[in-house]
Design a protein around this motif. Structure first.
Motif, short mmCIF file in Angstrom:
data_model
loop_
_atom_site.label_atom_id
_atom_site.label_comp_id
_atom_site.label_asym_id
_atom_site.label_seq_id
_atom_site.Cartn_x
_atom_site.Cartn_y
_atom_site.Cartn_z
N GLN A 19 6.38 0.23 2.37
CA GLN A 19 5.41 -0.86 2.45
C GLN A 19 4.51 -0.65 3.65
OE1 GLN A 19 7.67 -4.47 2.73
NE2 GLN A 19 7.90 -4.62 0.53
N GLU A 20 3.25 -1.01 3.46
CA GLU A 20 2.28 -0.93 4.55
C GLU A 20 1.51 -2.24 4.54
OE1 GLU A 20 -1.42 1.95 5.76
OE2 GLU A 20 0.16 2.75 4.48
N THR A 21 1.45 -2.89 5.69
CA THR A 21 0.80 -4.19 5.79
C THR A 21 -0.19 -4.19 6.94
OG1 THR A 21 2.89 -5.21 5.07
CG2 THR A 21 1.21 -6.68 5.98
N GLU A 23 -2.73 -5.76 9.58
CA GLU A 23 -2.82 -7.08 10.21
C GLU A 23 -4.19 -7.67 9.96
OE1 GLU A 23 -1.53 -7.70 14.16
OE2 GLU A 23 0.37 -6.68 13.83
N ASN A 24 -4.25 -8.97 10.00
CA ASN A 24 -5.48 -9.70 9.78
C ASN A 24 -6.43 -9.49 10.95
OD1 ASN A 24 -7.43 -11.48 9.01
ND2 ASN A 24 -6.13 -13.28 9.01
N SER A 47 -1.15 -2.14 12.21
CA SER A 47 -0.58 -2.43 10.90
C SER A 47 0.91 -2.12 10.98
CB SER A 47 -1.27 -1.62 9.80
OG SER A 47 -1.11 -0.24 10.01
N ARG A 48 1.64 -2.60 10.00
CA ARG A 48 3.08 -2.35 9.96
C ARG A 48 3.39 -1.48 8.76
NH1 ARG A 48 6.59 -6.24 12.67
NH2 ARG A 48 5.29 -7.57 13.94
N MET A 49 4.38 -0.64 8.92
CA MET A 49 4.87 0.14 7.78
C MET A 49 6.39 0.16 7.85
SD MET A 49 4.39 4.22 8.58
CE MET A 49 2.75 4.20 8.04
N SER A 112 11.24 -0.02 10.43
CA SER A 112 9.97 -0.72 10.42
C SER A 112 9.19 -0.28 11.65
CB SER A 112 10.21 -2.22 10.42
OG SER A 112 9.00 -2.92 10.36
#
Length: 117
Positions: A19-21, A23-24, A47-49, A112
């Motif tokens: 998963q890769e998210t 950030e806003n 961003s997070r992965m 993470s």
């Protein structure tokens, strides 16, 4: 600068758990009248992965050494090309990774990471 070990897998793998998210980067402000105003807060965000890597027993030992000694329990950032783009980026652990014995000589490491700008 710490570098992801060459002896470890160079990308996440597994049963589709990568998963890769991002950030806003926008900020929203309510106006006295009309629609909400939206503007860009910054040009590049972290961003997070997260995902899983499968390791041999020797690689699991290499990972533990890397995590505990090289990046001091996740407190130091490191470089590598672990993401989908394959480009060299700066990472930092968000939390402690979880090492699990899958069976035989195979281990899985769930982690993470924060991708730093």
């Amino acid at each position: 600068m710490a570098v992801w070990p060459a002896s470890l897998p160079q990308s996440f793998q597994g049963g589709g758990d990568y998963q890769e998210t991002p950030e806003n980067t926008a900020i929203r402000s309510a106006m006295d009248a009309g629609v909400i105003k939206v503007r860009r807060r910054q040009t590049r965000a972290m961003s997070r992965m997260s995902g899983t890597m499968y390791l041999t027993a020797s690689q699991a030992s290499d990972f533990i050494t890397f995590f505990q000694d090289t990046v001091k329990g996740g407190s130091i950032a490191f470089t590598g090309s672990l993401g989908r783009s394959g480009t060299n980026q700066l990472y930092q652990f968000v939390e402690e990774p979880t090492l699990s014995h899958v069976g035989g000589g195979t281990y899985s490491i769930a982690m993470s990471l924060l991708v730093l700008p």
